[in-house]
Enzyme design. Structure first.
Site, short mmCIF file in Angstrom:
data_model
loop_
_atom_site.label_atom_id
_atom_site.label_comp_id
_atom_site.label_asym_id
_atom_site.label_seq_id
_atom_site.Cartn_x
_atom_site.Cartn_y
_atom_site.Cartn_z
CB SER A 59 -1.05 0.02 1.16
OG SER A 59 -1.93 -1.04 1.16
N GLY A 244 -4.36 -1.73 -0.80
CA GLY A 244 -3.62 -1.66 -1.88
C GLY A 244 -3.45 0.01 -1.87
N GLY A 246 -3.00 3.76 -4.40
CA GLY A 246 -3.67 4.54 -5.41
C GLY A 246 -5.14 5.08 -4.94
CB CYS A 272 -7.23 -0.88 3.58
SG CYS A 272 -6.00 0.47 3.29
CD GLN A 276 -9.77 3.83 -0.03
OE1 GLN A 276 -9.41 3.54 -1.17
NE2 GLN A 276 -9.00 4.03 1.10
CG ASN A 314 -0.66 2.57 4.27
OD1 ASN A 314 -0.70 3.70 4.09
ND2 ASN A 314 0.05 1.44 3.74
CG HIS A 369 -4.36 -2.52 7.63
ND1 HIS A 369 -3.91 -3.17 6.60
CD2 HIS A 369 -4.31 -1.26 7.12
CE1 HIS A 369 -3.78 -2.47 5.46
NE2 HIS A 369 -4.03 -1.21 6.11
CD GLU A 371 -3.99 -6.70 7.43
OE1 GLU A 371 -3.47 -5.70 6.93
OE2 GLU A 371 -5.25 -6.46 7.62
#
Length: 399
Positions: A59, A244, A246, A272, A276, A314, A369, A371
């Site tokens: 990410s 991820g 972008g 994450c 979106q 993140n 996150h 995880e």
């Protein structure tokens, strides 16, 4: 405007380096990692531990990460804690790099990895001042120039930074995704089969799913709905979209696939970037945050229980959805019939949407996150919820 190095640098053999922001502010310090130049989006991470997981998180592709913790590299790096097979950050900024690692699990120094993988960094600068500047002005493009490049005219360096591509509008998932499908087998008895779309997946995600008895088929970001349906003997029991890099507004193809998943009523879980994309599939907009959330100490409230979780984040983008009431999915205006949606989690620092729950579909997502490695683990229950969602779903009702 130039800020000079505040901390004492005990390594007198380092070459010079300069950090240049697109608004013209500069910080002079010492080279750290590879010698050369790099450009990207300047972001800051508030984690005091877990720098190896940060560096190897896909990410962070095309981002120059500023560490707010003053001492970095103290525990070295090892071969077990990486979240992918390489370092993804575009550049690395630290205040006081460790002179030598000291940890029983350390196999080499952090700087060894940075140099080997060509990651340009800078040390010996006032990262507190830089972080305050980014909080006030917002995330922006930045360049790090070390060695001979650091002595070039400032106008030339600033021009290189301003010519760098912006994160807004960037479609990056395919650049970090696996190119070939692979399978992470279930640990113990296999209970479910999940198709996981790799938009920048962290290694810990399929690992934790496998521990739940899930056989995880990790697919490239370019996977079609037919590719998802081909997983397993009779299609997947669930679909997962990963984190991820972008701009989610540029991920039209991925959103189209996700809408097919929702139309088929296949249980869905997103993390994450996946959160979106679920927001977009339901018809909500997304927007860029001023400076984003990055680190392992972000407070989030679960609105259904009132419990506050300390979570790892993140993300530089967020879903634009109302947090004060359940709403009908905006996409329903197009006849998609996705039903009611609830914002399930909210960041307590700034009221940013941190999770979505579909009340009439087997689908949910979170922006942070669960995880998280190296922690915290307050949100690990969300993987249990995915298992429960698949357990309650009847394949005959998928349509």
């Amino acid at each position: 405007m130039t800020a000079s190095a505040a901390p004492l640098d005990l390594d007198l053999d380092r070459e010079s380096a300069v950090l240049v922001l697109e608004d013209g502010r500069t910080f002079r310090g010492d080279a750290y990692g590879a010698i050369g130049q790099t450009v990207g989006e300047a972001v800051f991470s508030t984690g005091m531990t877990g720098y190896q997981e940060t560096l190897t998180d896909p990410s962070y592709h095309r981002q120059v990460v500023v560490m707010t913790a003053p001492h970095v590299g103290n525990t070295g790096v090892n071969d077990e804690d990486a979240e992918s097979d390489r370092i993804w950050v575009a550049g690395y900024v630290v205040r006081d790099p460790a002179l030598r690692p000291s940890n029983w699990r350390s196999q080499r120094s952090l700087e060894d990895d940075l140099r080997q993988q060509g990651v340009v960094g800078i040390s010996g600068i006032d990262t507190r001042a830089l972080t305050r500047h980014l909080r006030e002005r917002g995330a922006m493009r930045v360049g790090i120039f070390s060695g001979e490049r650091s002595e070039l005219p400032l106008a030339e360096l600033t021009g290189a930074v301003r010519n760098a591509p912006s994160m807004t509008g960037a479609a990056l998932a395919a650049e970090v995704s696996t190119t070939e499908p692979y399978v992470v087998p279930a640990v113990g008895e296999k209970r479910f089969t999940v198709a996981a779309v790799d938009l920048g997946i962290k290694a810990m995600t399929p690992t934790l799913m496998a521990q739940q008895g899930i056989e995880v088929h990790v697919l490239p970001a370019t996977a079609t709905f037919d590719d998802l349906q081909a997983v397993g003997d009779a299609g997947p029991d669930g679909v997962f979209f990963s984190n991820g890099p972008g701009d989610p507004a540029a991920a039209d193809a991925e959103v189209a696939v996700l809408r097919e998943v929702l139309d088929a009523r296949i249980p869905f879980f997103g993390i994450c970037f996946g959160n979106q994309l679920l927001g977009r599939a339901l018809g909500f907009g997304t927007y860029k945050l001023k400076y984003g959330h990055r680190g392992i100490n972000q407070p989030v409230i679960d609105r259904s229980t009132g419990k506050v979780e300390i979570t790892a984040h993140n993300h530089g983008f967020a879903v634009d959805a109302p947090v004060d009431a359940d709403v009908t999915a905006p996409s329903d205006r197009d006849g998609t019939a996705y039903g009611r949606v609830r914002v399930s989690h909210v960041c307590l620092n700034d009221d940013v949407v941190e999770g979505l729950d579909c009340l009439d579909l087997p689908a949910y997502s979170v922006q942070y996150h669960p995880e998280a490695a190296a922690g915290p683990h307050d949100a690990g229950y969300l993987f249990d919820r995915f298992v429960e969602l698949m357990s309650n779903n009847e394949k005959g009702n998928r349509g």
